[in-house]
Motif scaffolding. Structure first.
Motif, PDB file in Angstrom:
ATOM      1  N   GLU A  69       0.840  -1.199   0.000  1.00  0.00           N
ATOM      2  CA  GLU A  69       0.000   0.000   0.000  1.00  0.00           C
ATOM      3  C   GLU A  69       0.876   1.250   0.000  1.00  0.00           C
ATOM      4  O   GLU A  69       0.585   2.231  -0.693  1.00  0.00           O
ATOM      5  CB  GLU A  69      -0.916  -0.002   1.223  1.00  0.00           C
ATOM      6  N   LEU A  70       1.950   1.232   0.778  1.00  0.00           N
ATOM      7  CA  LEU A  70       2.885   2.363   0.820  1.00  0.00           C
ATOM      8  C   LEU A  70       3.461   2.639  -0.566  1.00  0.00           C
ATOM      9  O   LEU A  70       3.558   3.796  -0.997  1.00  0.00           O
ATOM     10  CB  LEU A  70       3.992   2.080   1.822  1.00  0.00           C
ATOM     11  N   ALA A  71       3.847   1.572  -1.272  1.00  0.00           N
ATOM     12  CA  ALA A  71       4.384   1.756  -2.629  1.00  0.00           C
ATOM     13  C   ALA A  71       3.348   2.419  -3.526  1.00  0.00           C
ATOM     14  O   ALA A  71       3.674   3.313  -4.328  1.00  0.00           O
ATOM     15  CB  ALA A  71       4.810   0.411  -3.211  1.00  0.00           C
ATOM     16  N   GLY A  72       2.100   2.010  -3.391  1.00  0.00           N
ATOM     17  CA  GLY A  72       1.054   2.624  -4.198  1.00  0.00           C
ATOM     18  C   GLY A  72       0.824   4.082  -3.881  1.00  0.00           C
ATOM     19  O   GLY A  72       0.462   4.867  -4.752  1.00  0.00           O
ATOM     20  N   ARG A  73       1.043   4.473  -2.636  1.00  0.00           N
ATOM     21  CA  ARG A  73       0.807   5.868  -2.219  1.00  0.00           C
ATOM     22  C   ARG A  73       1.961   6.798  -2.557  1.00  0.00           C
ATOM     23  O   ARG A  73       1.739   7.958  -2.933  1.00  0.00           O
ATOM     24  CB  ARG A  73       0.560   5.925  -0.707  1.00  0.00           C
ATOM     25  N   PHE A  74       3.196   6.312  -2.424  1.00  0.00           N
ATOM     26  CA  PHE A  74       4.332   7.238  -2.443  1.00  0.00           C
ATOM     27  C   PHE A  74       5.376   6.978  -3.535  1.00  0.00           C
ATOM     28  O   PHE A  74       6.153   7.875  -3.848  1.00  0.00           O
ATOM     29  CB  PHE A  74       5.038   7.219  -1.083  1.00  0.00           C
ATOM     30  N   ALA A  75       5.421   5.768  -4.082  1.00  0.00           N
ATOM     31  CA  ALA A  75       6.480   5.433  -5.031  1.00  0.00           C
ATOM     32  C   ALA A  75       5.970   5.452  -6.469  1.00  0.00           C
ATOM     33  O   ALA A  75       4.762   5.530  -6.732  1.00  0.00           O
ATOM     34  CB  ALA A  75       7.052   4.051  -4.698  1.00  0.00           C
ATOM     35  N   ASP A  76       6.898   5.369  -7.402  1.00  0.00           N
ATOM     36  CA  ASP A  76       6.553   5.317  -8.825  1.00  0.00           C
ATOM     37  C   ASP A  76       6.343   3.892  -9.310  1.00  0.00           C
ATOM     38  O   ASP A  76       5.873   3.680 -10.431  1.00  0.00           O
ATOM     39  CB  ASP A  76       7.650   5.983  -9.661  1.00  0.00           C
TER      40      ASP A  76
ATOM     41  N   LEU B   3      -1.786  -6.802  -5.330  1.00  0.00           N
ATOM     42  CA  LEU B   3      -2.135  -5.765  -6.297  1.00  0.00           C
ATOM     43  C   LEU B   3      -3.362  -4.984  -5.842  1.00  0.00           C
ATOM     44  O   LEU B   3      -3.470  -3.784  -6.117  1.00  0.00           O
ATOM     45  CB  LEU B   3      -2.361  -6.387  -7.681  1.00  0.00           C
ATOM     46  N   ASP B   4      -4.258  -5.636  -5.127  1.00  0.00           N
ATOM     47  CA  ASP B   4      -5.383  -4.906  -4.537  1.00  0.00           C
ATOM     48  C   ASP B   4      -4.891  -3.886  -3.512  1.00  0.00           C
ATOM     49  O   ASP B   4      -5.413  -2.765  -3.430  1.00  0.00           O
ATOM     50  CB  ASP B   4      -6.348  -5.885  -3.867  1.00  0.00           C
ATOM     51  N   ASP B   5      -3.881  -4.262  -2.733  1.00  0.00           N
ATOM     52  CA  ASP B   5      -3.305  -3.325  -1.759  1.00  0.00           C
ATOM     53  C   ASP B   5      -2.638  -2.151  -2.467  1.00  0.00           C
ATOM     54  O   ASP B   5      -2.737  -1.004  -2.019  1.00  0.00           O
ATOM     55  CB  ASP B   5      -2.278  -4.039  -0.873  1.00  0.00           C
ATOM     56  N   LEU B   6      -1.948  -2.439  -3.569  1.00  0.00           N
ATOM     57  CA  LEU B   6      -1.285  -1.383  -4.335  1.00  0.00           C
ATOM     58  C   LEU B   6      -2.313  -0.384  -4.866  1.00  0.00           C
ATOM     59  O   LEU B   6      -2.124   0.834  -4.766  1.00  0.00           O
ATOM     60  CB  LEU B   6      -0.497  -2.000  -5.490  1.00  0.00           C
ATOM     61  N   ARG B   7      -3.402  -0.886  -5.401  1.00  0.00           N
ATOM     62  CA  ARG B   7      -4.445   0.001  -5.938  1.00  0.00           C
ATOM     63  C   ARG B   7      -5.054   0.844  -4.827  1.00  0.00           C
ATOM     64  O   ARG B   7      -5.333   2.034  -5.022  1.00  0.00           O
ATOM     65  CB  ARG B   7      -5.511  -0.833  -6.650  1.00  0.00           C
ATOM     66  N   ARG B   8      -5.265   0.227  -3.667  1.00  0.00           N
ATOM     67  CA  ARG B   8      -5.827   0.986  -2.542  1.00  0.00           C
ATOM     68  C   ARG B   8      -4.886   2.114  -2.136  1.00  0.00           C
ATOM     69  O   ARG B   8      -5.330   3.244  -1.886  1.00  0.00           O
ATOM     70  CB  ARG B   8      -6.068   0.054  -1.350  1.00  0.00           C
ATOM     71  N   GLY B   9      -3.575   1.832  -2.104  1.00  0.00           N
ATOM     72  CA  GLY B   9      -2.614   2.870  -1.759  1.00  0.00           C
ATOM     73  C   GLY B   9      -2.635   4.014  -2.756  1.00  0.00           C
ATOM     74  O   GLY B   9      -2.604   5.196  -2.372  1.00  0.00           O
ATOM     75  N   ALA B  10      -2.688   3.683  -4.045  1.00  0.00           N
ATOM     76  CA  ALA B  10      -2.731   4.726  -5.070  1.00  0.00           C
ATOM     77  C   ALA B  10      -3.986   5.569  -4.932  1.00  0.00           C
ATOM     78  O   ALA B  10      -3.948   6.802  -5.049  1.00  0.00           O
ATOM     79  CB  ALA B  10      -2.654   4.088  -6.458  1.00  0.00           C
ATOM     80  N   GLU B  11      -5.108   4.922  -4.665  1.00  0.00           N
ATOM     81  CA  GLU B  11      -6.366   5.657  -4.530  1.00  0.00           C
ATOM     82  C   GLU B  11      -6.364   6.558  -3.298  1.00  0.00           C
ATOM     83  O   GLU B  11      -6.938   7.661  -3.325  1.00  0.00           O
ATOM     84  CB  GLU B  11      -7.518   4.660  -4.493  1.00  0.00           C
ATOM     85  N   LEU B  12      -5.707   6.118  -2.208  1.00  0.00           N
ATOM     86  CA  LEU B  12      -5.604   6.961  -1.016  1.00  0.00           C
ATOM     87  C   LEU B  12      -4.848   8.253  -1.313  1.00  0.00           C
ATOM     88  O   LEU B  12      -5.081   9.285  -0.681  1.00  0.00           O
ATOM     89  CB  LEU B  12      -4.905   6.191   0.113  1.00  0.00           C
TER      90      LEU B  12
ATOM     91  N   ASP C 215      -3.578   7.558 -10.079  1.00  0.00           N
ATOM     92  CA  ASP C 215      -4.036   6.514 -10.981  1.00  0.00           C
ATOM     93  C   ASP C 215      -3.228   5.246 -10.697  1.00  0.00           C
ATOM     94  O   ASP C 215      -2.003   5.238 -10.877  1.00  0.00           O
ATOM     95  CB  ASP C 215      -3.832   6.953 -12.430  1.00  0.00           C
ATOM     96  N   PRO C 216      -3.854   4.147 -10.258  1.00  0.00           N
ATOM     97  CA  PRO C 216      -3.100   2.921  -9.981  1.00  0.00           C
ATOM     98  C   PRO C 216      -2.302   2.430 -11.181  1.00  0.00           C
ATOM     99  O   PRO C 216      -1.240   1.814 -11.014  1.00  0.00           O
ATOM    100  CB  PRO C 216      -4.194   1.916  -9.589  1.00  0.00           C
ATOM    101  N   GLU C 217      -2.801   2.705 -12.388  1.00  0.00           N
ATOM    102  CA  GLU C 217      -2.098   2.247 -13.586  1.00  0.00           C
ATOM    103  C   GLU C 217      -0.764   2.961 -13.777  1.00  0.00           C
ATOM    104  O   GLU C 217       0.086   2.488 -14.531  1.00  0.00           O
ATOM    105  CB  GLU C 217      -2.979   2.470 -14.819  1.00  0.00           C
ATOM    106  N   ALA C 218      -0.589   4.090 -13.104  1.00  0.00           N
ATOM    107  CA  ALA C 218       0.664   4.843 -13.237  1.00  0.00           C
ATOM    108  C   ALA C 218       1.771   4.285 -12.352  1.00  0.00           C
ATOM    109  O   ALA C 218       2.926   4.707 -12.466  1.00  0.00           O
ATOM    110  CB  ALA C 218       0.423   6.309 -12.901  1.00  0.00           C
ATOM    111  N   VAL C 219       1.436   3.351 -11.450  1.00  0.00           N
ATOM    112  CA  VAL C 219       2.431   2.749 -10.564  1.00  0.00           C
ATOM    113  C   VAL C 219       2.930   1.464 -11.224  1.00  0.00           C
ATOM    114  O   VAL C 219       2.187   0.483 -11.342  1.00  0.00           O
ATOM    115  CB  VAL C 219       1.840   2.450  -9.173  1.00  0.00           C
TER     116      VAL C 219
END
Length: 334
Positions: free
Chosen positions: A170-177, A193-202, A206-210
């Motif tokens: 989730e952290l990677a989705g929120r703060f990393a590229d 991948l669900d956790d990654l999308r949740r982090g990006a949405e927080l 756009d989750p697709e950009a990670v």
């Protein structure tokens, strides 16, 4: 859409820097999209990738990973800027906390609040790469007025994060590229991948950009049983011998009994038993066997929705000839 095929340079069984750089050039010639280099307890990733940049022309370069405890984030930013310049724009920085076995035993640092430290390291590194003065007040890092004395890289290299648990991803989705994944089954990947999308949405991103990169242990040999044996040994070493993170990650993926058996046997010095215990999961965690079998398993991971790149990595016990055989067999277009 299939993920691109990348390659993780081996850190074991390489007699010299020349042999590693030669592999980087071979990977470029074979059509791999990017080469990654981990940093463990051998040659450092930065010097090696600098040499790789000098001996290649188009293949991407990256660290997967350097830890956020042994270098300050200001230095990570300087390093990423320098490698972006040396490679003429081909670099990605992959960072992560590693684990207590590495950080405490080998670097002599306390493995304290790894997720918070990773977040702050990413934020500071990105601020450094912007070229603007960095004023940062964090739990771990306080910076005032730091600024690159050279031109900021344009474009700035992306900063990726490695992670295995739900909060780390989730952290990677929120703060990393990007997110770097290791030792996952297909079903385990889909959960994270669900956790990654949740982090990006927080973060209203756009989750697709990670960008998602899976490092996959691979061994493609004419001697299929030798290839699978090397994969079993490699997986048993990580789950049994590299602290508890890989054991716990496998348990979260629904294989707690196997993870415990492997870990306990390895810690008791029963390496053969640990290797045998992981055998039923070899096809779920690697691409190993004959060239056709290994290519089939690699494709199975590459077609998982949300995976952008699969990095071919080599079993730690593979010799130079086996590494080259696998590199050639799994090259894009084969």
């Amino acid at each position: 859409m299939n993920a691109v095929t990348e390659l993780s340079l081996p850190v074991a069984a390489q007699p010299s820097l020349d042999s590693i750089i030669s592999l980087a050039a071979d990977a470029e010639a074979a059509g791999y999209d990017r080469i990654w280099l981990p940093e463990t307890w051998g040659r450092d990733a930065i010097t090696t990738l600098t040499l790789a940049a000098e001996h290649t022309e188009s293949v991407g370069l990256g660290t997967s990973i350097v830890n956020v405890f042994s270098r300050s984030p200001a230095l990570l930013g300087q390093t990423a800027a320098t490698l972006q310049e040396a490679s003429e724009g081909r670099f990605r920085l992959g960072v992560g906390p590693s684990g207590p076995a590495v950080i405490e035993n080998w670097h002599g640092e306390e493995f304290e609040r790894p997720l918070r430290r990773t977040r702050e390291a990413i934020e500071v590194t990105k601020a450094v790469l912007s070229g603007e003065p960095v004023d940062y007040d964090g739990d771990f890092f306080d910076l005032s007025g730091f600024r690159l004395r050279c031109h900021a890289p344009d474009p700035a290299p992306p900063v990726d994060a490695a992670g295995m648990g739900p909060k780390a991803v989730e952290l990677a989705g929120r703060f990393a590229d990007g997110w770097h994944a290791l030792n996952f089954t297909p079903d385990g990947l889909r959960d994270r991948l669900d956790d990654l999308r949740r982090g990006a949405e927080l973060a209203d991103r756009d989750p697709e950009a990670v960008r998602v990169t899976l490092s996959l242990p691979c061994c493609a040999l004419a001697d299929a049983e030798r290839a699978r044996s090397l994969a079993r040994q490699h997986l048993a070493f990580y789950i049994g011998g590299m602290g508890t993170f890989y054991r716990d990650a496998l348990a979260r993926q629904g294989h707690a009994e196997t993870a415990e058996r492997v870990h306990n046997a390895w810690q008791a010095g029963e390496r053969a038993e640990a290797t045998e215990a992981i055998a039923p999961l070899v096809d779920e965690l690697s691409a190993a066997g004959s060239p056709d079998t290994a290519r089939e398993r690699l494709r199975a991971f590459a077609t998982i929705d949300g995976i952008d790149a699969v990095a071919v990595s080599f079993p730690r016990g593979a010799d130079t000839e086996e590494i080259h055989e696998t590199l050639d067999a799994l090259a894009p277009g084969e």
